[in-house]
Scaffold this active site. Structure first.
Site, PDB file in Angstrom:
ATOM      1  N   CYS A  74       0.863  -1.181   0.000  1.00 38.54           N
ATOM      2  CA  CYS A  74       0.000   0.000   0.000  1.00 38.54           C
ATOM      3  C   CYS A  74       0.898   1.230   0.000  1.00 38.54           C
ATOM      4  CB  CYS A  74      -0.873  -0.035   1.259  1.00 38.54           C
ATOM      5  SG  CYS A  74      -1.933   1.400   1.479  1.00 38.54           S
ATOM      6  N   CYS A 188      -0.888   3.630  -6.771  1.00 43.86           N
ATOM      7  CA  CYS A 188      -1.759   3.022  -5.767  1.00 43.86           C
ATOM      8  C   CYS A 188      -1.970   1.577  -6.210  1.00 43.86           C
ATOM      9  CB  CYS A 188      -3.093   3.771  -5.708  1.00 43.86           C
ATOM     10  SG  CYS A 188      -4.384   2.929  -4.760  1.00 43.86           S
TER      11      CYS A 188
END
Ligand code: DGL
Length: 274
Positions: A74, A188
């Site tokens: 992440c 992302c």
């Protein structure tokens, strides 16, 4: 310790894109994938909140699953908390992800690069430093994509289409002619799953760059240095979520590239409170 699993963690389902690369690179390793679905998305929350969640999840994976390494799959959690995690667990092999600006500079021909990621990632000091170190080498169009990871979590196709169009138009003109953006950094881990939608707006000539493969290679290097590579395991994956596991199960069935029903691969999801 080589038989213990590797922890892989994201706010939700996005880190499955990194898990695919990890399983490719490390077929004998066991993995515990943790989706913090109960607290996702992270991208528009404050740094302190994301850092607190990240540290709690790392603690849980160490205590309950005895992980031998942790991949923070992440960008947002890496930006907010990787330095704290390193301080908390100095002996743990720890791998984070960050938007791949350097590889983008190396491959772009026009020198115009778009970067899409969450607001927390793009406003972090870590990203500012990275950007500043490369700002003289390319023109970066940096676009925070509020709501996009959330729409991917919900598999909301209409919202994904609308937001993709809005954010890629905001980046500028894509193409391979001088002055056009020829490289798109997917900053992302959710975004590789909507690559087809993004391509509808960016066009075929544009190169997409994500970080799955380099992160997997770095994980192999660190495990090898620590003498902890598994040589003979079957590559089982356990899926764990901080909310009802349905969304994670559905995403895993849809997006894990190695079939979940592989005879040698046990995949079972559980909900847990962290
Ligand atoms: N997948 C995450 C990332 O790479 C976070 C998305 C979110 O929770 O907003 O940044």
């Amino acid at each position: 310790m080589s038989e213990f699993p590797i922890g892989v963690f994201d706010s939700g389902v996005g880190g499955l894109s990194v898990l695919n690369a990890l399983r490719e690179e490390l077929p004998h390793e066991r993995f515990v994938y943790f989706a913090d679905t109960g607290h996702a998305p992270y991208g528009e929350r404050g740094d302190a909140y994301v850092a607190e969640r990240t540290r709690a999840v790392a603690r849980y994976l160490l205590d309950r699953h005895r992980i031998k390494a942790l991949v923070v799959a992440c960008n947002t959690a890496t930006a907010a908390a990787i330095h704290q995690l390193r301080a908390d667990h100095p002996a743990l092999p720890l791998i984070g992800v960050e938007p791949a600006l350097k590889p983008a500079v190396a491959t772009s021909r026009t020198g115009h690069i778009a970067v899409i990621a969450t607001r927390v990632t793009l406003e972090s000091r870590k990203f500012e430093t990275l950007h500043a170190s490369l700002a003289a080498q390319a023109v970066f169009r940096i676009v925070p994509c509020d709501g996009l990871a959330g729409a991917i979590e919900r598999s909301d196709s209409a919202e994904i289409a609308a937001l993709s169009q809005r954010y890629l138009s905001a980046a500028g003109t894509f193409g391979s002619a001088p002055g056009q953006i020829d490289t798109l950094v997917l900053g992302c881990t959710h975004y590789p799953f909507i690559a087809a939608e993004l391509r509808r707006h960016a066009g075929d000539a544009v190169r997409f760059i994500d970080t799955g493969a380099p992160v997997a290679q770095q994980t192999r290097r660190l495990l090898s240095q620590a003498g902890q590579l598994a040589e003979t395991g079957c590559g089982a994956v356990a899926l764990v979520s901080s909310a009802a596991p349905d969304a994670l199960d559905a995403a895993a069935a849809r997006w894990l590239t190695r079939p979940a029903v592989d005879a040698t691969t046990a995949i079972a999801s559980t909900a847990t409170i962290v």
